[in-house]
Structures are given as structure tokens and as C-alpha cells.
Design a protein around this motif. Sequence first.
Motif, short mmCIF file in Angstrom:
data_model
loop_
_atom_site.label_atom_id
_atom_site.label_comp_id
_atom_site.label_asym_id
_atom_site.label_seq_id
_atom_site.Cartn_x
_atom_site.Cartn_y
_atom_site.Cartn_z
N TYR A 1 28.05 35.60 -0.33
CA TYR A 1 28.88 34.99 0.93
C TYR A 1 28.51 35.76 2.11
N PHE A 2 28.84 36.99 2.25
CA PHE A 2 28.36 37.93 3.08
C PHE A 2 27.38 38.33 3.56
N TRP A 3 26.48 38.45 2.62
CA TRP A 3 25.03 38.61 2.86
C TRP A 3 24.23 37.61 3.59
N THR A 4 24.62 36.35 3.18
CA THR A 4 23.98 35.11 3.71
C THR A 4 24.46 34.85 5.25
N LYS A 5 25.68 35.23 5.20
CA LYS A 5 26.54 34.66 6.65
C LYS A 5 26.30 35.82 7.59
N SER A 6 26.22 37.04 7.31
CA SER A 6 26.19 38.03 8.46
C SER A 6 25.10 39.28 8.06
N GLY A 7 24.81 39.40 6.78
CA GLY A 7 24.04 40.44 6.39
C GLY A 7 25.04 41.54 6.08
N GLN A 8 26.16 41.41 6.12
CA GLN A 8 26.88 42.84 5.92
C GLN A 8 28.25 42.28 5.00
N THR A 9 28.44 43.19 4.19
CA THR A 9 29.66 43.14 3.34
C THR A 9 30.80 43.73 4.21
N ILE A 10 31.97 43.80 3.79
CA ILE A 10 32.94 44.79 4.32
C ILE A 10 32.53 46.19 4.45
N GLY A 11 32.15 46.62 3.29
CA GLY A 11 31.78 47.94 3.20
C GLY A 11 30.41 48.36 3.94
N MET A 12 29.34 47.43 4.03
CA MET A 12 28.45 47.52 4.88
C MET A 12 28.92 47.58 6.56
N ARG A 13 29.77 46.70 6.65
CA ARG A 13 30.21 46.95 8.10
C ARG A 13 30.69 48.15 8.43
N ALA A 14 31.60 48.82 7.42
CA ALA A 14 32.19 50.17 7.86
C ALA A 14 31.04 51.31 7.99
N TRP A 15 29.83 50.98 7.17
CA TRP A 15 28.93 52.24 7.29
C TRP A 15 27.87 51.63 7.93
N ARG A 16 27.86 50.75 8.89
CA ARG A 16 26.82 50.09 9.87
C ARG A 16 25.42 49.80 9.05
N LEU A 17 25.53 49.01 8.14
CA LEU A 17 24.42 48.87 7.02
C LEU A 17 24.35 47.28 7.15
N LYS A 18 23.17 46.85 7.14
CA LYS A 18 22.93 45.29 7.09
C LYS A 18 21.74 44.86 5.94
N VAL A 19 21.97 43.98 5.07
CA VAL A 19 20.60 43.61 4.31
C VAL A 19 20.13 42.46 5.11
N GLN A 20 18.64 42.55 4.94
CA GLN A 20 17.91 41.51 5.58
C GLN A 20 16.80 41.36 4.75
N THR A 21 16.08 40.30 5.35
CA THR A 21 14.67 39.84 4.60
C THR A 21 13.92 41.05 5.31
N ASN A 22 12.48 41.22 4.64
CA ASN A 22 11.44 42.29 5.18
C ASN A 22 11.34 41.76 6.48
N GLN A 23 11.25 40.69 6.90
CA GLN A 23 11.05 40.09 8.25
C GLN A 23 12.07 40.16 9.35
N GLY A 24 13.26 40.67 8.66
CA GLY A 24 14.32 40.94 9.67
C GLY A 24 15.47 39.75 9.78
N SER A 25 15.34 38.91 9.16
CA SER A 25 16.21 37.65 9.01
C SER A 25 17.21 37.61 7.78
N LEU A 26 18.25 36.90 8.05
CA LEU A 26 19.15 36.77 6.85
C LEU A 26 18.50 36.25 5.82
N ILE A 27 19.39 36.99 4.71
CA ILE A 27 18.57 36.37 3.45
C ILE A 27 19.29 35.02 2.83
N SER A 28 18.49 34.61 1.70
CA SER A 28 19.05 33.11 1.34
C SER A 28 19.90 33.39 0.18
N TRP A 29 20.57 32.36 -0.23
CA TRP A 29 21.45 32.45 -1.58
C TRP A 29 20.55 32.93 -2.82
N PRO A 30 19.27 32.58 -3.12
CA PRO A 30 18.66 32.91 -4.17
C PRO A 30 18.31 34.35 -4.14
#
Length: 166
Positions: free
Chosen positions: A84-113
Motif C-alpha cells: 500500500y505505502f510503496w504503490t501510493k507514495s513510495g514511502q512507508t512510515i519509516g521511510m518517510r521519517a528517514w527521507r527514503l523513497k522506493v521507486q522504479t529504476n526510471q523514477g516512478s512509483l512501483i506497481s503491486w507486482p
Amino acid sequence: MSAEFPRAGFWRRFASLVYDTLAIIAFAMLTVVLYLFAIQGLISLDVIALNGAEDVSARIQDSLLLSGIRSSLLVLVGLVFFGYFWTKSGQTIGMRAWRLKVQTNQGSLISWPQAIIRSISAFLGLGNLVVLVDFKNKKALQDYLSKTEVVTLTKEENKRVYRELD
């Protein structure tokens, strides 16, 4: 690699995982309580018998099916939390606190798969150990397998991502 933001190192990822683990424990506890209530309800309706067990917890523990369902629910909690968090914003609660973001190698939000692949291949966070030896790319096992990356955001970008959720 993201041209805009550097990839995150091991210690930031680890700190983020500690935060997220605490949140997942809370969700897992709630899930188990609701599951206990559901099984107790089924016992009260005579759909399930205690079969000599002391209480509902012992009944679940004695049954391969019931304990398997409980375990599956707990795995599902983790998958849904991260997905939910990764596909919605790229950040979980912990990632937001540590200013991290998961994204595709092209820089967009990741998919559910991709989120499911990341979650399963992380092996309870052990996949992050690859970052310790991958000096050049700073990618974890789950990053390679899901074709994603974790980047460190600036304070301003982290605030912008958070504001976009409103």
C-alpha cells in the motif's frame, strides 16, 4: 540510478526498517486479536469445537489449518502494509521519517507486482545486507529482483511527497 537523488545506504534502510517493524507489529497484533474473536465466534456458534483445548488460542495452536490461516494473515499484513505505502507514495512510515523513497529504476512509483516481489525477496530485511557489499550501485537483493531502487530525498522533496498525499 536516479539522476536526481542518491541511492540510500544500509544504515538508513535499517533505521527505516526498525520503524516499519514497530508499525507492522501493531497491525499484526490487531489482526491476531480479530482472528481470535472470529474463531471464538465460530466456537460459540458450534461451527468449530474446542476439541479438548483449554481456550481459543490453544485450539488454534493445536490445529494445523487454523494456525496456518493465522500465519497467512500475518504474512498478508506485511505484504499489504508495504504494498500500500510503496504503490501510493513510495514511502512507508519509516521511510518517510528517514527521507527514503522506493521507486522504479526510471523514477516512478512501483506497481503491486513489484511491491510483492520486493516484500518477498527482502527476506525479513536480510536482502538489505547486499547493500553492504554493493558499493557501486547501493542496491539490495529486493531492488535487483523487482527492478527498483531506494533513494534518499532532500528535506524539501520529502515534504513535497508528503503534501501530495492530501
